[in-house]
Design an enzyme around this catalytic site. Sequence first.
Site, short mmCIF file in Angstrom:
data_model
loop_
_atom_site.label_atom_id
_atom_site.label_comp_id
_atom_site.label_asym_id
_atom_site.label_seq_id
_atom_site.Cartn_x
_atom_site.Cartn_y
_atom_site.Cartn_z
N ASP A 238 0.87 5.11 1.95
CA ASP A 238 0.19 5.77 3.07
C ASP A 238 -0.54 7.00 2.52
OD1 ASP A 238 1.18 3.88 4.81
OD2 ASP A 238 2.87 5.11 5.47
N ARG B 270 7.86 -8.46 15.52
CA ARG B 270 8.18 -7.10 15.06
C ARG B 270 7.17 -6.14 15.67
NH1 ARG B 270 10.39 -3.81 11.12
NH2 ARG B 270 9.02 -2.18 10.30
N HIS C 229 0.84 -1.20 0.00
CA HIS C 229 0.00 0.00 0.00
C HIS C 229 0.88 1.25 0.00
CE1 HIS C 229 1.21 -0.45 4.19
NE2 HIS C 229 0.95 0.84 4.35
N HIS D 71 4.82 0.18 -0.05
CA HIS D 71 5.56 -0.64 0.91
C HIS D 71 4.66 -1.73 1.47
CE1 HIS D 71 3.74 2.76 3.06
NE2 HIS D 71 3.70 2.00 4.15
O1 LIG Z 1 4.91 -2.10 10.39
C1 LIG Z 1 5.52 -1.50 9.54
O2 LIG Z 1 6.73 -1.45 9.50
C2 LIG Z 1 4.79 -0.71 8.48
C3 LIG Z 1 3.33 -0.61 8.71
C4 LIG Z 1 2.65 0.26 7.73
O3 LIG Z 1 3.03 0.35 6.60
C5 LIG Z 1 1.48 1.05 8.16
O4 LIG Z 1 1.05 0.92 9.33
O5 LIG Z 1 0.98 1.84 7.32
FE LIG Z 2 2.16 2.07 5.61
#
Ligand SMILES: O=C(O)CCC(=O)C(=O)O
Ligand SMILES: [Fe+2]
Length: 330
Positions: free
Chosen positions: A197, A262, A195, A252
């Site tokens: 952001d 994580r 996606h 990403h």
């Molecule tokens: O958890 C991550 O490293 C990225 C999460 C992500 O892309 C988001 O929350 O928009």
């Molecule tokens: Fe994200």
Amino acid sequence: MVKGSQKIVSVDQDIPIIDMSQERTQVSKQIVKACETLGFFKVVNHGVDQTIISRMEQESINFFAKPVHEKNSVKSANQPNFGYGFRDIGLSGDSGEIEYLLFHTNDSAFLSQFSFSSAVNCYIEAVKQLAREILDLMAEELRVPPYTFSKLISTVDSDSLVRVNHYTPSDEFLGGTTRVSDKSESLMRVGFGEHTDPQILTVLRSNGVGGLQVSNSDGLWVPVFSDPSAFCVNVGDLLQVMTNGRFISVKHRVMASGKESRLSTAYFAAPPLQAKIGPIPPMIKTVNQPRVYQTFTWSEYKKFVYSHRLEDSRLDMFRTCKDEDDEIVY
Ligand SMILES: O=C(O)CCC(=O)C(=O)O
Ligand SMILES: [Fe+2]
């Protein structure tokens, strides 16, 4: 087969690391270059106090260690997709191997339910300050009026969010009630599908466990090694629009390989709902860089985003097909 997978390159040599303690013009040049080429960079020597970061991380660990029923009770009164979530991401059927906590940065009533609201508030203030600083450095190098971008996220009614993501090790899923059906998927599970952001800028930190990948200009997935002392910064859709396509809102995803947990914390810097977003006049050059995007409010774009899947190229719908003359004055 993991949906949407592309070839993965093995090192994050393509990820710019910007030392914010360098001379200011150097920092702003490097930031702009990174935003134009990848839309993603790491910052070190960023000035955010380590105790603020550690407190936020420890409180997040404590929260996710709570019993399921306690976590499930953390819901926002007026927005069903806010609060604690497990697997379901957004409202359009996306899911991943993730549990998370999503909240508005200015929802003090919601935040006050947490014993760790003071840690959260300190963290929010610190990353907001960092986001503002980065946006001001961008404005300087782009030669646009000072605070053009940062003032959008500075107001009390800015619609910024925080999402704390927890990707649990795969054994927990395999051994528990949730089963991963396919063996190949169990090796590399989608934690958070690909996606961009939608907001202006994202400032993200993680606990030293990798999994984040960004798509480079060749369409390859570049793994981002997790450095707990750095912040990752990425351009959001609105900044791509405001710079008339000069900055890249990077695609990403998170692939959770499943050995360790994580934990990531993303601050999504957003404008107020009614803010009008469009290419800013200095970014439009009638001859070689005509206006690429329409003007819309953040509220309109947000509605559109929430009604589409994560992987949809949502910004394409807002490209111009004709010359518009509704200039925005920022
Ligand atoms: O958890 C991550 O490293 C990225 C999460 C992500 O892309 C988001 O929350 O928009
Ligand atoms: Fe994200």
